[in-house]
Design a protein around this motif. Structure first.
Motif, PDB file in Angstrom:
ATOM      1  N   MET A 122      30.504  36.300  27.130  1.00 57.39           N
ATOM      2  CA  MET A 122      31.200  36.915  28.247  1.00 57.39           C
ATOM      3  C   MET A 122      32.465  36.129  28.554  1.00 57.39           C
ATOM      4  O   MET A 122      32.426  34.915  28.651  1.00 57.39           O
ATOM      5  N   ASN A 123      33.544  36.843  28.710  1.00 49.79           N
ATOM      6  CA  ASN A 123      34.809  36.210  29.016  1.00 49.79           C
ATOM      7  C   ASN A 123      35.189  36.525  30.452  1.00 49.79           C
ATOM      8  O   ASN A 123      35.495  37.663  30.786  1.00 49.79           O
ATOM      9  N   PHE A 124      35.143  35.501  31.299  1.00 50.88           N
ATOM     10  CA  PHE A 124      35.508  35.675  32.704  1.00 50.88           C
ATOM     11  C   PHE A 124      36.870  35.025  32.908  1.00 50.88           C
ATOM     12  O   PHE A 124      36.969  33.828  33.144  1.00 50.88           O
ATOM     13  N   ASP A 125      37.916  35.830  32.784  1.00 43.72           N
ATOM     14  CA  ASP A 125      39.257  35.303  32.932  1.00 43.72           C
ATOM     15  C   ASP A 125      39.746  35.493  34.365  1.00 43.72           C
ATOM     16  O   ASP A 125      38.982  35.862  35.252  1.00 43.72           O
ATOM     17  N   ASP A 126      41.025  35.261  34.572  1.00 39.44           N
ATOM     18  CA  ASP A 126      41.587  35.405  35.912  1.00 39.44           C
ATOM     19  C   ASP A 126      41.566  36.840  36.413  1.00 39.44           C
ATOM     20  O   ASP A 126      41.789  37.094  37.578  1.00 39.44           O
ATOM     21  N   GLY A 127      41.284  37.788  35.531  1.00 40.16           N
ATOM     22  CA  GLY A 127      41.199  39.183  35.949  1.00 40.16           C
ATOM     23  C   GLY A 127      40.146  39.412  37.009  1.00 40.16           C
ATOM     24  O   GLY A 127      40.291  40.280  37.861  1.00 40.16           O
ATOM     25  N   VAL A 128      39.081  38.618  36.990  1.00 39.89           N
ATOM     26  CA  VAL A 128      38.028  38.766  37.992  1.00 39.89           C
ATOM     27  C   VAL A 128      38.555  38.394  39.377  1.00 39.89           C
ATOM     28  O   VAL A 128      38.261  39.074  40.360  1.00 39.89           O
ATOM     29  N   HIS A 129      39.373  37.359  39.456  1.00 40.07           N
ATOM     30  CA  HIS A 129      39.940  36.972  40.759  1.00 40.07           C
ATOM     31  C   HIS A 129      40.844  38.074  41.304  1.00 40.07           C
ATOM     32  O   HIS A 129      40.753  38.438  42.480  1.00 40.07           O
ATOM     33  N   ALA A 130      41.696  38.609  40.449  1.00 40.62           N
ATOM     34  CA  ALA A 130      42.604  39.670  40.874  1.00 40.62           C
ATOM     35  C   ALA A 130      41.827  40.913  41.304  1.00 40.62           C
ATOM     36  O   ALA A 130      42.174  41.553  42.304  1.00 40.62           O
ATOM     37  N   ALA A 131      40.771  41.237  40.582  1.00 43.54           N
ATOM     38  CA  ALA A 131      39.973  42.417  40.927  1.00 43.54           C
ATOM     39  C   ALA A 131      39.261  42.240  42.258  1.00 43.54           C
ATOM     40  O   ALA A 131      39.192  43.175  43.068  1.00 43.54           O
ATOM     41  N   VAL A 132      38.723  41.051  42.503  1.00 41.04           N
ATOM     42  CA  VAL A 132      38.057  40.800  43.787  1.00 41.04           C
ATOM     43  C   VAL A 132      39.076  40.814  44.926  1.00 41.04           C
ATOM     44  O   VAL A 132      38.814  41.379  45.993  1.00 41.04           O
ATOM     45  N   GLU A 133      40.251  40.220  44.712  1.00 39.66           N
ATOM     46  CA  GLU A 133      41.302  40.258  45.741  1.00 39.66           C
ATOM     47  C   GLU A 133      41.714  41.690  46.050  1.00 39.66           C
ATOM     48  O   GLU A 133      41.910  42.055  47.211  1.00 39.66           O
ATOM     49  N   GLU A 134      41.839  42.516  45.013  1.00 38.44           N
ATOM     50  CA  GLU A 134      42.206  43.918  45.197  1.00 38.44           C
ATOM     51  C   GLU A 134      41.136  44.664  46.004  1.00 38.44           C
ATOM     52  O   GLU A 134      41.444  45.448  46.902  1.00 38.44           O
ATOM     53  N   THR A 135      39.879  44.419  45.691  1.00 37.06           N
ATOM     54  CA  THR A 135      38.785  45.062  46.411  1.00 37.06           C
ATOM     55  C   THR A 135      38.748  44.586  47.862  1.00 37.06           C
ATOM     56  O   THR A 135      38.525  45.381  48.782  1.00 37.06           O
ATOM     57  N   ALA A 136      38.981  43.296  48.081  1.00 36.37           N
ATOM     58  CA  ALA A 136      39.029  42.759  49.451  1.00 36.37           C
ATOM     59  C   ALA A 136      40.160  43.417  50.233  1.00 36.37           C
ATOM     60  O   ALA A 136      39.977  43.792  51.398  1.00 36.37           O
ATOM     61  N   ALA A 137      41.325  43.575  49.610  1.00 34.56           N
ATOM     62  CA  ALA A 137      42.455  44.232  50.277  1.00 34.56           C
ATOM     63  C   ALA A 137      42.133  45.686  50.597  1.00 34.56           C
ATOM     64  O   ALA A 137      42.499  46.196  51.657  1.00 34.56           O
ATOM     65  N   GLU A 138      41.408  46.341  49.702  1.00 32.92           N
ATOM     66  CA  GLU A 138      40.987  47.730  49.926  1.00 32.92           C
ATOM     67  C   GLU A 138      40.042  47.819  51.132  1.00 32.92           C
ATOM     68  O   GLU A 138      40.170  48.702  51.977  1.00 32.92           O
ATOM     69  N   ILE A 139      39.099  46.885  51.217  1.00 33.60           N
ATOM     70  CA  ILE A 139      38.144  46.870  52.331  1.00 33.60           C
ATOM     71  C   ILE A 139      38.863  46.603  53.649  1.00 33.60           C
ATOM     72  O   ILE A 139      38.600  47.245  54.655  1.00 33.60           O
ATOM     73  N   LEU A 140      39.787  45.641  53.634  1.00 34.16           N
ATOM     74  CA  LEU A 140      40.455  45.237  54.865  1.00 34.16           C
ATOM     75  C   LEU A 140      41.648  46.107  55.227  1.00 34.16           C
ATOM     76  O   LEU A 140      42.177  45.983  56.330  1.00 34.16           O
ATOM     77  N   GLY A 141      42.069  46.988  54.321  1.00 36.79           N
ATOM     78  CA  GLY A 141      43.256  47.807  54.552  1.00 36.79           C
ATOM     79  C   GLY A 141      43.350  48.431  55.936  1.00 36.79           C
ATOM     80  O   GLY A 141      44.325  48.201  56.652  1.00 36.79           O
ATOM     81  N   PRO A 142      42.339  49.206  56.358  1.00 35.55           N
ATOM     82  CA  PRO A 142      42.419  49.829  57.685  1.00 35.55           C
ATOM     83  C   PRO A 142      42.414  48.826  58.836  1.00 35.55           C
ATOM     84  O   PRO A 142      42.830  49.138  59.937  1.00 35.55           O
ATOM     85  N   TRP A 143      41.932  47.624  58.580  1.00 31.77           N
ATOM     86  CA  TRP A 143      41.786  46.619  59.626  1.00 31.77           C
ATOM     87  C   TRP A 143      42.913  45.576  59.599  1.00 31.77           C
ATOM     88  O   TRP A 143      42.905  44.653  60.397  1.00 31.77           O
ATOM     89  N   LEU A 144      43.857  45.703  58.666  1.00 26.19           N
ATOM     90  CA  LEU A 144      44.822  44.640  58.425  1.00 26.19           C
ATOM     91  C   LEU A 144      45.617  44.200  59.655  1.00 26.19           C
ATOM     92  O   LEU A 144      45.792  42.993  59.862  1.00 26.19           O
ATOM     93  N   PRO A 145      46.104  45.104  60.512  1.00 24.63           N
ATOM     94  CA  PRO A 145      46.828  44.624  61.703  1.00 24.63           C
ATOM     95  C   PRO A 145      45.956  43.721  62.592  1.00 24.63           C
ATOM     96  O   PRO A 145      46.414  42.677  63.058  1.00 24.63           O
ATOM     97  N   GLN A 146      44.687  44.102  62.788  1.00 28.82           N
ATOM     98  CA  GLN A 146      43.795  43.279  63.596  1.00 28.82           C
ATOM     99  C   GLN A 146      43.479  41.955  62.895  1.00 28.82           C
ATOM    100  O   GLN A 146      43.389  40.914  63.527  1.00 28.82           O
ATOM    101  N   VAL A 147      43.296  42.009  61.578  1.00 34.22           N
ATOM    102  CA  VAL A 147      43.004  40.793  60.814  1.00 34.22           C
ATOM    103  C   VAL A 147      44.152  39.807  60.951  1.00 34.22           C
ATOM    104  O   VAL A 147      43.955  38.628  61.226  1.00 34.22           O
ATOM    105  N   ARG A 148      45.379  40.288  60.761  1.00 35.53           N
ATOM    106  CA  ARG A 148      46.540  39.400  60.873  1.00 35.53           C
ATOM    107  C   ARG A 148      46.673  38.839  62.285  1.00 35.53           C
ATOM    108  O   ARG A 148      47.065  37.683  62.461  1.00 35.53           O
TER     109      ARG A 148
END
Length: 186
Positions: free
Chosen positions: A1-27
């Protein structure tokens, strides 16, 4: 199994997707620290959680992409990591607590897994078949062991809503090295 930096980018993207509607409050609640700094630790922990589940669950076949895109229980763990970071950086009272609890409640409804944002969960946390799993707010500063695994039957050990003084209502989550045959004997 090759776990490259793509996993970090994918998790960051998913986190941004989850927080998207909440971003003004989060900031707003994390104004004391730059958002990328706030996001770094929960993403790093969530990557460890993702890789643990991908490698330990035979049904995942070692595919972190499959786990990230399809496992609802993993999504609950990711939301927990983000909500916990909000509490750590935004304060445990007021708007940060409210926002963290709202994220947690939304994840509970979507996934069936309830992870309190104030719970202290160590790295490489894995929830498998998680519907009905509950990890509540701790009474002490104790942390869940690393490489801890939770299965959906853990909270079902409660036999009554009432409990005798000094007894536990819920089962204890044990570190993964402990034999399931010994569970329930604490």
């Amino acid at each position: 199994m090759n776990f490259d930096d793509g996993v970090h980018a994918a998790v960051e993207e998913t986190a941004a997707e989850i927080l998207g509607p909440w971003l003004p409050q989060v900031r707003a609640v994390t104004r004391r620290a730059p958002w990328d700094t706030v996001l770094a630790e929960p993403v790093e922990l969530a990557v460890g959680d993702l890789l643990e589940l991908a490698t330990q669950d035979p049904a995942a076949g070692g595919s972190w992409e499959l786990v990230l895109r399809t496992y609802r229980a993993y999504r609950a763990v990711l939301v927990y990591r983000l909500a916990h970071a909000l509490l750590e950086h935004g304060g445990r009272e007021g708007p940060a607590e409210t926002l963290a609890r709202r994220l947690s409640e939304q994840a509970k409804v979507e996934t069936g897994v309830e992870l309190h944002p104030a719970a202290r969960i160590g790295p490489r946390f894995m929830v498998d078949h998680g519907y009905g799993t509950v990890v509540g707010r701790p009474r002490s500063s104790a942390a869940t062991a690393t490489c801890c695994r939770a299965w959906c039957w853990a909270p079902s050990r409660s036999t009554t809503i009432r409990r005798a003084s000094g007894t536990r209502r819920w089962a204890t989550a044990w570190a993964s090295g402990r034999s399931p045959a010994s569970w329930g004997r604490s």
